[in-house]
Scaffold this active site. Sequence first.
Site, short mmCIF file in Angstrom:
data_model
loop_
_atom_site.label_atom_id
_atom_site.label_comp_id
_atom_site.label_asym_id
_atom_site.label_seq_id
_atom_site.Cartn_x
_atom_site.Cartn_y
_atom_site.Cartn_z
NE ARG A 13 -4.19 -1.48 0.01
CZ ARG A 13 -5.32 -1.38 0.70
NH1 ARG A 13 -5.51 -0.37 1.50
NH2 ARG A 13 -6.25 -2.29 0.57
CG ASP A 55 -8.73 -3.88 -4.33
OD1 ASP A 55 -8.20 -3.19 -3.44
OD2 ASP A 55 -9.48 -4.85 -4.07
CE1 TYR A 97 -12.81 -8.28 1.84
CE2 TYR A 97 -10.95 -9.58 1.07
CZ TYR A 97 -11.46 -8.57 1.87
OH TYR A 97 -10.63 -7.86 2.69
NE ARG A 150 -7.92 4.99 2.56
CZ ARG A 150 -8.73 4.06 3.03
NH1 ARG A 150 -10.02 4.24 2.98
NH2 ARG A 150 -8.25 2.96 3.56
NE ARG A 204 -11.29 6.28 -3.53
CZ ARG A 204 -12.61 6.19 -3.73
NH1 ARG A 204 -13.19 6.90 -4.68
NH2 ARG A 204 -13.34 5.39 -2.97
#
Length: 354
Positions: free
Chosen positions: A29, A79, A155, A33, A42
């Site tokens: 990562r 992702d 998921y 963010r 974003r």
Amino acid sequence: MDRSPAPRRPLLEALRGRVVTPPPVWLMRQAGRYLPEYRALRARARGFLELCFDPDLAVELSLQPIRRYPLDGAILFSDILVIPHALGVRVRFVEGEGPRLDPVRSAEAIRRLRREGVRERLQPVFETVRRLREELPAGVALIGFSGMPWTLAAYMVEGAGTREFLEARRFARACPDLFGELIDLLTQAVSDYLAAQVEAGAEVLQLFDSWAGVLPEDEFDRWVVAPARRILADLGRRHPEVPVIAFPRGAGTGYRRFAEAVSVAALALDTTVSLPWARRALALDCGKVLQGNLDPVALAVGGAALAGQVRRILETMQNLPFVFNLGHGVLPDTPPSHVAELLSHLQSMGRCAN
Ligand code: CP3
């Protein structure tokens, strides 16, 4: 005539088993963010998946951390959930809540998955890889990645990220044959996806099994180790030169069974793994290159807490081929200056460690 020496490629050297001092470094990562330039892009995109499927944006996001810091690897911006998406599952990212998927919990739902044309629907990702390979500085290795079948299935069945993935585990325990069908089709999709990334220019692959740690031993072997063996056997046939890093996060002592059974070059260690144990059991006994396992909290805190953790890791990993990284992703509240701090510690401490 150009007489400049070929650039060193420290990440590839370490993954091929050489001791590199200071060790090469990249961060899970490293795009995301915590970077203001990520947040700015974003804010302009409609949704998170749009970032992953727009090669202009995805290339830019992959390069953002490389422009700021002297990292040895650039990870493709994407992702793990692009695979369920390409299989026809509706995937969305809800602000502050993480991913939401239309749950796949029946034989009908599994049979409705669109197995044909997956590679075609993932073309924008391969285009991103091709462009990145052209734009990256020569010393920076391009890292492709995929989620692994268990984590993707977790998921898909759960429909969201949860603390224990109880729905997914209930389904796997109650209907192992049906769940096995889902795992098999994901194993095939992941193998093809990784091979296509290599064909587009990825030089290293990292395999994320982020929820390996919630499984009991028998299911860890069946849903984590066995699919990884098949994926590695397939990649070994198609692209034997590409080093693969596996991250069965939370596996505990299962890391050793994974290392014994799966022919990956390297293992990414989560924050809870004991480094002296990993050095002996995984590096010396099984011949794996190790990567990890700085606590992302220490990076977010910085200062003496960060320096102390970096020193401990470098000391324990001395004289081993090693890749410096976190034990999980950069936390969103990490001050970007702490990454620069970490890299300067590696330069100064890494040199005197040997
Ligand atoms: O810099 C990089 O590491 C490359 C990009 C990357 C992302 N996700 C971007 C992302 C990578 C390698 C991933 C992997 C990923 N995605 C994993 C495996 C690693 C891990 O963390 O265990 C998993 C489980 C996912 C699924 C996922 N994607 C979740 C649970 C979330 C929401 C939680 C969160 O951290 O935001 C995402 C969203 C996501 N993936 C973001 C980014 C930059 C944040 C999206 C946003 O801006 O809101």
